[in-house]
Write a protein that holds these residues in place. Sequence first.
Motif, PDB file in Angstrom:
ATOM      1  N   VAL A 104      19.907  43.343 -19.452  1.00 55.14           N
ATOM      2  CA  VAL A 104      19.117  43.892 -18.600  1.00 55.14           C
ATOM      3  C   VAL A 104      19.283  42.815 -17.264  1.00 55.14           C
ATOM      4  CG1 VAL A 104      16.808  44.156 -17.880  1.00 55.14           C
ATOM      5  CG2 VAL A 104      17.627  44.620 -20.178  1.00 55.14           C
ATOM      6  N   VAL A 105      19.496  43.171 -16.122  1.00 56.23           N
ATOM      7  CA  VAL A 105      19.056  42.520 -14.850  1.00 56.23           C
ATOM      8  C   VAL A 105      18.396  43.068 -13.906  1.00 56.23           C
ATOM      9  CG1 VAL A 105      20.642  41.672 -12.781  1.00 56.23           C
ATOM     10  CG2 VAL A 105      21.885  41.871 -15.223  1.00 56.23           C
ATOM     11  N   LEU A 106      17.422  42.226 -13.446  1.00 58.00           N
ATOM     12  CA  LEU A 106      16.267  42.607 -12.751  1.00 58.00           C
ATOM     13  C   LEU A 106      16.013  41.579 -11.506  1.00 58.00           C
ATOM     14  CD1 LEU A 106      13.521  43.189 -15.562  1.00 58.00           C
ATOM     15  CD2 LEU A 106      14.983  44.966 -14.454  1.00 58.00           C
ATOM     16  N   ILE A 107      15.463  42.332 -10.349  1.00 59.07           N
ATOM     17  CA  ILE A 107      15.307  41.339  -9.313  1.00 59.07           C
ATOM     18  C   ILE A 107      13.820  42.068  -8.791  1.00 59.07           C
ATOM     19  CG2 ILE A 107      15.572  40.852  -6.847  1.00 59.07           C
ATOM     20  CD1 ILE A 107      18.624  41.087  -7.430  1.00 59.07           C
ATOM     21  N   GLY A 108      13.003  41.170  -8.886  1.00 62.17           N
ATOM     22  CA  GLY A 108      11.476  41.497  -8.380  1.00 62.17           C
ATOM     23  C   GLY A 108      10.800  40.272  -7.862  1.00 62.17           C
ATOM     24  N   ARG A 109       9.466  40.538  -7.880  1.00 62.20           N
ATOM     25  CA  ARG A 109       8.425  39.236  -7.570  1.00 62.20           C
ATOM     26  C   ARG A 109       7.319  39.130  -8.618  1.00 62.20           C
ATOM     27  NH1 ARG A 109       9.019  37.879  -2.375  1.00 62.20           N
ATOM     28  NH2 ARG A 109      10.124  39.351  -1.259  1.00 62.20           N
ATOM     29  N   LEU A 110       7.192  37.787  -8.513  1.00 62.76           N
ATOM     30  CA  LEU A 110       6.145  37.453  -9.709  1.00 62.76           C
ATOM     31  C   LEU A 110       4.708  38.072  -9.443  1.00 62.76           C
ATOM     32  CD1 LEU A 110       8.476  35.647 -10.350  1.00 62.76           C
ATOM     33  CD2 LEU A 110       6.754  34.100 -11.532  1.00 62.76           C
ATOM     34  N   THR A 111       4.124  38.799 -10.399  1.00 58.49           N
ATOM     35  CA  THR A 111       2.702  39.190 -10.139  1.00 58.49           C
ATOM     36  C   THR A 111       1.648  37.917 -10.232  1.00 58.49           C
ATOM     37  OG1 THR A 111       2.299  39.952 -12.461  1.00 58.49           O
ATOM     38  CG2 THR A 111       3.285  41.414 -10.920  1.00 58.49           C
ATOM     39  N   LYS A 112       1.864  37.069 -11.081  1.00 53.55           N
ATOM     40  CA  LYS A 112       1.156  35.758 -11.036  1.00 53.55           C
ATOM     41  C   LYS A 112       1.973  34.745 -11.341  1.00 53.55           C
ATOM     42  CE  LYS A 112      -0.538  36.580 -15.739  1.00 53.55           C
ATOM     43  NZ  LYS A 112      -1.458  36.854 -16.608  1.00 53.55           N
ATOM     44  N   ASP A 113       1.366  33.548 -11.380  1.00 58.63           N
ATOM     45  CA  ASP A 113       1.816  32.355 -11.704  1.00 58.63           C
ATOM     46  C   ASP A 113       2.444  32.236 -13.027  1.00 58.63           C
ATOM     47  OD1 ASP A 113       1.883  31.192  -9.251  1.00 58.63           O
ATOM     48  OD2 ASP A 113      -0.005  29.821  -9.474  1.00 58.63           O
ATOM     49  N   GLY A 151      15.398  36.490  -9.528  1.00 60.07           N
ATOM     50  CA  GLY A 151      16.416  37.434 -10.462  1.00 60.07           C
ATOM     51  C   GLY A 151      16.296  36.986 -12.136  1.00 60.07           C
ATOM     52  N   ILE A 152      16.335  37.971 -12.941  1.00 60.25           N
ATOM     53  CA  ILE A 152      16.326  37.876 -14.402  1.00 60.25           C
ATOM     54  C   ILE A 152      17.521  38.445 -14.907  1.00 60.25           C
ATOM     55  CG2 ILE A 152      14.982  38.062 -16.152  1.00 60.25           C
ATOM     56  CD1 ILE A 152      13.755  36.508 -14.226  1.00 60.25           C
ATOM     57  N   LEU A 158       7.150  40.402 -13.917  1.00 63.83           N
ATOM     58  CA  LEU A 158       7.813  40.705 -12.872  1.00 63.83           C
ATOM     59  C   LEU A 158       7.758  42.165 -12.059  1.00 63.83           C
ATOM     60  CD1 LEU A 158      10.147  38.940 -11.354  1.00 63.83           C
ATOM     61  CD2 LEU A 158      11.817  40.290 -12.433  1.00 63.83           C
ATOM     62  N   ALA A 159       7.420  42.332 -11.008  1.00 62.57           N
ATOM     63  CA  ALA A 159       7.283  43.714 -10.494  1.00 62.57           C
ATOM     64  C   ALA A 159       8.713  44.060  -9.692  1.00 62.57           C
ATOM     65  CB  ALA A 159       6.187  43.519  -9.156  1.00 62.57           C
ATOM     66  N   VAL A 160       9.006  45.152 -10.232  1.00 65.04           N
ATOM     67  CA  VAL A 160      10.426  45.544  -9.798  1.00 65.04           C
ATOM     68  C   VAL A 160      10.316  46.971  -9.144  1.00 65.04           C
ATOM     69  CG1 VAL A 160      12.767  46.288 -10.592  1.00 65.04           C
ATOM     70  CG2 VAL A 160      11.454  44.266 -11.828  1.00 65.04           C
ATOM     71  N   ASP A 161      10.725  47.007  -7.798  1.00 63.64           N
ATOM     72  CA  ASP A 161      10.640  48.300  -7.203  1.00 63.64           C
ATOM     73  C   ASP A 161      11.507  49.202  -7.579  1.00 63.64           C
ATOM     74  OD1 ASP A 161       8.721  47.189  -5.291  1.00 63.64           O
ATOM     75  OD2 ASP A 161      10.160  46.696  -3.821  1.00 63.64           O
ATOM     76  N   ARG A 162      11.097  50.469  -7.596  1.00 67.82           N
ATOM     77  CA  ARG A 162      11.903  51.662  -8.066  1.00 67.82           C
ATOM     78  C   ARG A 162      12.926  52.141  -6.744  1.00 67.82           C
ATOM     79  NH1 ARG A 162       8.074  55.449 -11.592  1.00 67.82           N
ATOM     80  NH2 ARG A 162       7.353  53.942 -13.198  1.00 67.82           N
ATOM     81  N   ARG A 163      13.890  52.730  -7.093  1.00 68.25           N
ATOM     82  CA  ARG A 163      15.069  53.108  -6.249  1.00 68.25           C
ATOM     83  C   ARG A 163      14.341  54.145  -5.030  1.00 68.25           C
ATOM     84  NH1 ARG A 163      21.297  53.511  -6.933  1.00 68.25           N
ATOM     85  NH2 ARG A 163      21.726  54.212  -4.741  1.00 68.25           N
TER      86      ARG A 163
END
Length: 136
Positions: free
Chosen positions: A4-13, A71-72, A31-36
């Motif tokens: 799995v490869v993801l790019i997103g923003r952390l929802t909390k620390d 990125g994860i 991780l909040a990952v936007d849908r396409r």
Amino acid sequence: MNRVVLIGRLTKDPDLQFLPGSGTAVTKFTLAVDRRFKKEGQQEADFIPIVVWNKIAESSANYLTKGKLAGIAGRIQTRNYEAKDGHRVYITEVVADEVQFLEWGDKKQEQQPQKAQQNNNEDYTEVIGEEDDIPF
């Protein structure tokens, strides 16, 4: 293949814990990952639980903060346990072996993005049993 490869923003620390006995570091965050595709003009996101182990867990806890882009890379892992009320709880999460710090917090803003890698992909399903035993 389970990758799995993801790019997103952390929802909390990130939440850094150390397992009792072994002292192994484990960090958990979402991780909040936007849908396409957008639905009716609104952006949708998936909120994906991430678990990181050992040195990369410590680095992630030190350098990632709420709202930062990361990125994860890792694998999807499922586990389950029986809750106190008797029903079965199923958990799906990503166990990361790479974390890319795409935005730095105030701590290291002057440095370039770095990649942390973990060579030891510890399988922690044996460590975690009942809900009370979960270290995070």
